[in-house]
Design a protein around this motif. Structure first.
Motif, PDB file in Angstrom:
ATOM      1  N   VAL A 170       0.858  -1.184   0.000  1.00 30.59           N
ATOM      2  CA  VAL A 170       0.000   0.000   0.000  1.00 30.59           C
ATOM      3  C   VAL A 170       0.896   1.237   0.000  1.00 30.59           C
ATOM      4  N   TYR A 171       0.662   2.151  -0.920  1.00 34.75           N
ATOM      5  CA  TYR A 171       1.458   3.380  -1.018  1.00 34.75           C
ATOM      6  C   TYR A 171       0.600   4.608  -0.746  1.00 34.75           C
ATOM      7  N   SER A 172       1.231   5.639  -0.198  1.00 27.59           N
ATOM      8  CA  SER A 172       0.588   6.949  -0.156  1.00 27.59           C
ATOM      9  C   SER A 172       1.640   8.019  -0.417  1.00 27.59           C
ATOM     10  N   ALA A 173       1.319   8.944  -1.309  1.00 29.80           N
ATOM     11  CA  ALA A 173       2.286   9.991  -1.649  1.00 29.80           C
ATOM     12  C   ALA A 173       2.215  11.123  -0.633  1.00 29.80           C
ATOM     13  N   VAL A 174       3.372  11.622  -0.246  1.00 28.10           N
ATOM     14  CA  VAL A 174       3.437  12.775   0.648  1.00 28.10           C
ATOM     15  C   VAL A 174       3.669  14.036  -0.175  1.00 28.10           C
ATOM     16  N   GLU A 175       4.655  13.975  -1.046  1.00 25.19           N
ATOM     17  CA  GLU A 175       5.003  15.124  -1.886  1.00 25.19           C
ATOM     18  C   GLU A 175       5.123  14.649  -3.331  1.00 25.19           C
ATOM     19  N   GLY A 176       4.947  15.577  -4.241  1.00 28.22           N
ATOM     20  CA  GLY A 176       5.155  15.285  -5.657  1.00 28.22           C
ATOM     21  C   GLY A 176       4.013  14.509  -6.247  1.00 28.22           C
ATOM     22  N   GLY A 177       4.339  13.653  -7.183  1.00 28.06           N
ATOM     23  CA  GLY A 177       3.314  12.856  -7.860  1.00 28.06           C
ATOM     24  C   GLY A 177       3.942  12.101  -9.001  1.00 28.06           C
ATOM     25  N   GLY A 178       3.243  11.084  -9.469  1.00 29.93           N
ATOM     26  CA  GLY A 178       3.790  10.288 -10.560  1.00 29.93           C
ATOM     27  C   GLY A 178       2.846   9.204 -10.981  1.00 29.93           C
ATOM     28  N   ARG A 179       3.447   8.140 -11.497  1.00 30.45           N
ATOM     29  CA  ARG A 179       2.645   7.034 -12.031  1.00 30.45           C
ATOM     30  C   ARG A 179       3.184   5.701 -11.540  1.00 30.45           C
ATOM     31  N   CYS A 180       2.256   4.775 -11.344  1.00 27.43           N
ATOM     32  CA  CYS A 180       2.627   3.395 -11.119  1.00 27.43           C
ATOM     33  C   CYS A 180       2.049   2.616 -12.289  1.00 27.43           C
ATOM     34  N   ARG A 181       2.925   2.072 -13.110  1.00 30.16           N
ATOM     35  CA  ARG A 181       2.463   1.279 -14.258  1.00 30.16           C
ATOM     36  C   ARG A 181       2.430  -0.182 -13.842  1.00 30.16           C
ATOM     37  N   ILE A 182       1.250  -0.754 -13.859  1.00 30.34           N
ATOM     38  CA  ILE A 182       1.076  -2.109 -13.334  1.00 30.34           C
ATOM     39  C   ILE A 182       0.101  -2.861 -14.234  1.00 30.34           C
TER      40      ILE A 182
END
Ligand SMILES: [Fe+2]
Length: 346
Positions: A284-296
């Motif tokens: 399980v992930y949660s972003a704190v700063e920034g942003g992006g993509r998880c390609r799955i």
């Protein structure tokens, strides 16, 4: 069993299965290939919960029920492959908890271990075993198994955090206990920061004796984690799959901070294009700063701050970031490692 059978053989088998079924007995060969699979076979699906969608619902829940009435006002993040089971992965639970100004979530304790990862707000507290900690965005807080804990918000703003618990795992083992405290808020007899002073400086009191496998440090402030990642980034190349990644540890043993949940914080540099990675711990992930993509698989999960997403066991995935990104994550990795089950590949 897929071979075409003589009708008489099929009928004999069916009669046999029905006979033994009455005594709670079943033939292994009918189920073997579904339970002993060549690669992991998980019902957990990749999924992303967007903060922008969740926040209005969290606020609506805040208008519908008080923290005291709910005991814990939480919207559970249920994996689409595990609906109705209060699970975000096969072994772990997650939810978004809201505590409004002036509220108290009453003291209780349970066998399940819990982590809090703060998403929004400043000034609410968690009290664990007689010590209060005031939480900020990005802080990681532990409430260890069977310790009394309560939450309160004396600030003027709502606070929301991501809860992570080993609920499904403890349920699997039928080892769950729970007890409410006679006090709504426990008496805190320790100075705030006592715990960090004792265990958060690569030292420990000489008389310290561990009472459990959980870290004696229960508050890991983001400020320190962020600074560590910043310094790491200056002196080291990022790993091709995970960038710069730190594991939260029990400072006394060096093991995972929680015995059942592994917790991590990683920095993906600006422009990062991660190599394909997979591991047996659904994460399980949660972003704190920034942003992006998880390609799955065939999906691309596009995440930003406060979003939560899941990568299921053994599914190859790649992390990408266009700007510098900091990601918190948790999984059942320490359990799998203790049982010699954990694998990764990249
Ligand atoms: Fe609790």
């Amino acid at each position: 069993m897929s071979a075409v059978l003589q009708p008489s053989v099929a009928a004999d088998r069916k009669t046999f299965y029905e006979k033994i079924d009455k005594a709670s007995v079943t033939p292994l060969w009918e189920v073997l290939h579904g339970i002993i699979t060549p690669p992991p076979h998980t019902p957990c699906l990749p999924h992303l919960w967007k903060w922008d969608q969740m926040w209005p619902w969290i606020q609506e829940a805040g208008r519908l029920i008080t923290a005291k009435e709910a005991e814990r006002r939480v919207l559970v993040l249920e994996n689409p492959g595990l609906r109705g089971r209060s699970s975000i992965t096969h072994s772990l639970y997650a939810g978004l908890q809201l505590i409004l100004p002036g509220e108290v979530a009453p003291a209780h304790r349970h066998s399940q271990s819990a982590l809090r990862f703060i998403l929004l707000g400043k000034g609410a507290y968690t009290a664990v075993d007689g010590e209060k900690v005031t939480m900020n965005v990005g802080d990681f807080v532990i409430t260890p198994s069977w310790t009394f804990h309560d939450h309160g918000n004396p600030s003027g703003d709502p606070m929301v955090w991501l809860d992570g618990l080993d609920v499904p795992l403890v349920e699997l083992l039928d080892a769950q206990f729970m007890e409410k405290s006679s006090l709504e808020a426990q008496r805190t007899h320790l100075t705030e920061g006592d715990n960090l002073a004792q265990f958060g400086n690569t030292m420990k009191p000489v008389e310290y004796k561990a009472k459990s496998r959980t870290s004696p440090l229960f508050w890991y402030p983001y400020e320190r984690t962020r600074e560590a990642l910043r310094t790491m980034q200056r002196g080291h190349d990022p790993h091709a799959c995970w960038g710069h990644k730190l594991q939260y540890t029990n400072p006394v043993t060096g093991a995972s901070a929680m015995p059942t949940i592994g917790t991590f914080m990683q920095l993906l540099p600006k422009g990062f294009r991660g190599k394909e990675y997979r591991s047996t711990d659904s994460t399980v992930y949660s972003a704190v700063e920034g942003g992006g993509r998880c390609r799955i698989g065939s999906e691309t999960l596009i995440f930003g701050p406060r979003d939560v997403f899941v990568c299921p066991s053994w599914m190859p995935h790649r992390l990408e970031a266009d700007e510098e990104t900091v990601l918190f994550s948790f999984s059942d990795r320490p359990v799998q490692q203790a049982l010699d089950l954990w694998r990764e590949a990249f």
